[in-house]
Design an enzyme around this catalytic site. Structure first.
Site, short mmCIF file in Angstrom:
data_model
loop_
_atom_site.label_atom_id
_atom_site.label_comp_id
_atom_site.label_asym_id
_atom_site.label_seq_id
_atom_site.Cartn_x
_atom_site.Cartn_y
_atom_site.Cartn_z
N CYS A 398 0.84 -1.20 0.00
CA CYS A 398 0.00 0.00 0.00
C CYS A 398 0.88 1.26 0.00
CB CYS A 398 -0.99 -0.05 1.16
SG CYS A 398 -2.47 0.88 0.80
N HIS A 506 -3.46 -5.27 0.40
CA HIS A 506 -2.83 -5.79 1.63
C HIS A 506 -2.90 -7.32 1.64
CE1 HIS A 506 -2.49 -1.97 3.93
NE2 HIS A 506 -3.45 -1.60 3.12
N GLU A 508 -1.43 -9.34 3.45
CA GLU A 508 -1.26 -9.91 4.80
C GLU A 508 -2.57 -10.36 5.43
OE1 GLU A 508 -0.89 -6.72 3.99
OE2 GLU A 508 -1.36 -5.34 5.63
#
Ligand code: GLN
Length: 534
Positions: A398, A506, A508
């Site tokens: 990001c 993202h 993650e």
């Protein structure tokens, strides 16, 4: 529908979220369908407007909900997808009640905490618990509800009252309360102390809630006499006193609960003795043991702005662990405060400057995570430059991707003042700009949020290969600015570099212990010189 309520006593930070997730996992391993909910008694509508340094990361769901980081634990442990409604806040409940009041739903009545707020809380829990569980056709058998904060907090009172009423609404057979508490050892006497737990259980009872199971956090296993004492003074059966002593990694927690038959205790309270399947948790046992045996190190520097609280980057840490374990490496994270890499720090605090660069230069891979505001941005740009020029594996997420683009524009394209309009609205070379659909007047829930699809235009790149040469990937987003809103540039990659990838999304948030995120796997593999082996 059966409910397991998890409360916390004595102090915050006991790992209630991990305990609640582990209980969910254990019940799932017994063959039950499980969902979960988190109650956060603060007034914010959601976690989106809160500081990550105060509250830890903002976790983002598929539906764009910006929620408490514990929902991340539930998604990772239970391998399900939750919705924004699975996170209840005081703000949401009051908004709901006030909207109804304005609509005239309570016409003629005085609107009060009891019964209107407490009813709204119970209705919300019941409604969301009955939504079909992701990936299945029906609702859950069991809903695990975690109440944030510590028993006795003023702001959680309406929730406690509501949950007390709820236990009657659903019936004693359908409600189990697990209280997570602390049993400290005072150095002077070296004895496990039960008094704090006794007090917090008394606090619970005064508020109308009775614990069925007490899970005690402690450094070492509870001694038998300590269990006996707790059982006597807290009126909880001895076999329902569970000890959660310190373990080498969190994957041991579900195993610890299973070994003490916490599932049997809970199933008995819920009148589910008919469930006799023993929870095997084979995969978790393998992961927990494997994680303990790793010794070959991999060092990743996280260059961020919120490095003072590691929970601010919780999902990133988890994703790094998932990938490292999959590659058989022991992960070491070096936290580099982005601002310390900047030349101003060199003048003002040379020691911090030296320390930051030493960490960066000692890393096998560099990760620049997301962030907001201009503090530390120049430091992140310098980290991206160092990674690009020195050919150190780099993953920018990001804001991390945006700084990589800014750095490239400045150093390679020679556009000296290239910047994001977030940091310099007047730059002549805006290479990251505000998205047309964004709002500058309202901050809550107005970003580009949640799961969006990214199409690969070419498969001749590392990211496409890592994602298994799929035509597209769905990942979660949370941003207001973008490199090129017309084209929706989602991934940048450098050729002639071992691993330099930036992503607007993202990855993650969707990494799971047994299904590590492709791009994290790529970073770790590249950091160990094993990218070709993937
Ligand atoms: N501040 C940047 C934006 O809003 C990056 C956001 C992020 O990293 N999550 O676009």
């Amino acid at each position: 529908m059966k409910y397991v309520l998890v409360t916390g006593g004595v102090v915050s930070g006991l790992g209630k979220g991990v305990t609640a997730s582990s209980i969910g996992l254990l019940l799932k391993a017994c063959g039950l369908r499980v969902t979960s909910m988190k109650i956060d008694p603060y007034l914010n509508t959601d976690a989106g407007t809160m500081s990550p340094v105060e509250h830890g990361e903002v976790y983002v769901l598929d539906d764009g909900g910006e929620v408490d980081l514990d929902l991340g634990n539930y998604e990772r442990f239970l391998d399900i997808k939750l919705t924004r409604d699975n996170n209840i806040t005081t703000g949401k409940i009051y908004q709901d009640v006030i909207n109804k009041e304005r609509r005239g739903d309570y016409l003629g009545k005085t609107v009060q905490v009891v019964p209107h707020i407490t009813d709204a809380i119970q209705d919300w829990i019941e409604r969301v618990a009955h939504v079909p569980v992701d990936g299945t056709s029906g609702p859950a058998d069991v809903c695990v509800i975690e109440l944030g904060g510590t028993i006795g907090d003023i702001e959680s009172m309406p929730f406690i009252e509501a949950l007390g009423q709820f236990s009657y609404r659903v019936g004693a057979d359908n409600f189990c309360l697990v209280h997570v508490s602390l049993v400290p050892v005072l150095n002077v006497v070296g004895e496990q102390k039960t008094k704090p737990t006794q007090h917090s259980v008394r606090g619970l009872r005064c508020l109308g809630l009775t614990p069925h199971v007490i899970a005690c956090r402690s450094t070492t296993a509870l001694e038998e006499n300590v269990k006996t004492k707790l059982s006597q003074f807290c009126h909880v059966q001895k076999e329902n006193i569970i000890t959660l002593y310190d373990v080498s990694n969190i994957w041991h927690i579900p195993l610890l609960l299973r070994d003490q038959k916490a599932h049997d205790a809970i199933l008995k309270v819920l009148n589910l003795q008919g469930i006799t399947r023993e929870p095997e948790l084979e995969q978790w046992t393998t992961m927990a043991e494997c994680c303990d045996m790793l010794h070959e190190p991999v060092r990743i520097a996280i260059v961020g702005k919120y490095t003072s609280l590691s929970d601010a980057y919780l999902s990133i840490q988890k994703a790094l662990v998932h990938a490292s374990v999959a590659r058989g490496k022991k992960l070491f994270v070096d936290w580099v405060p982005a601002g310390d890499l900047e030349s101003t720090t060199a003048k003002e605090n040379p020691d911090a400057y030296k320390a930051a660069w030493k960490l960066l230069k000692g890393a096998d891979g560099i990760l620049v995570p997301g962030g907001f505001g201009d503090r530390g941005v120049q430091g992140k740009v310098l980290a991206a430059k160092y990674a690009r020029e020195q050919k150190i594996p780099f993953l920018g997420i990001c804001l991390g991707m945006q700084v990589a683009v800014i750095e490239f524009a400045r150093s390679v394209l020679g556009l000296q003042d290239a910047n994001s309009t977030e940091f310099d609205p007047d730059t002549k070379n805006p290479c990251v700009i505000f998205m047309p659909e964004g709002s500058k007047t309202h901050m809550g829930g107005t970003m580009r949020l949640g799961s969006r699809r990214t199409y690969f235009q070419s498969t001749d790149c590392k990211s496409a290969k890592l994602y298994g040469n799929k035509r597209f990937v769905d990942e979660r987003h949370r941003h207001r600015y973008e490199v090129n809103p017309d084209m929706r540039m989602e991934i940048v990659e450098l050729r002639n570099h071992p691993y330099f990838i930036g992503v607007q999304f993202h990855p993650e948030y969707k990494s799971r212990p047994a299904k590590p995120s492709a791009l994290f796997l790529g970073l770790i593999a590249a950091a160990c010189g094993q990218l070709d082996a993937l």
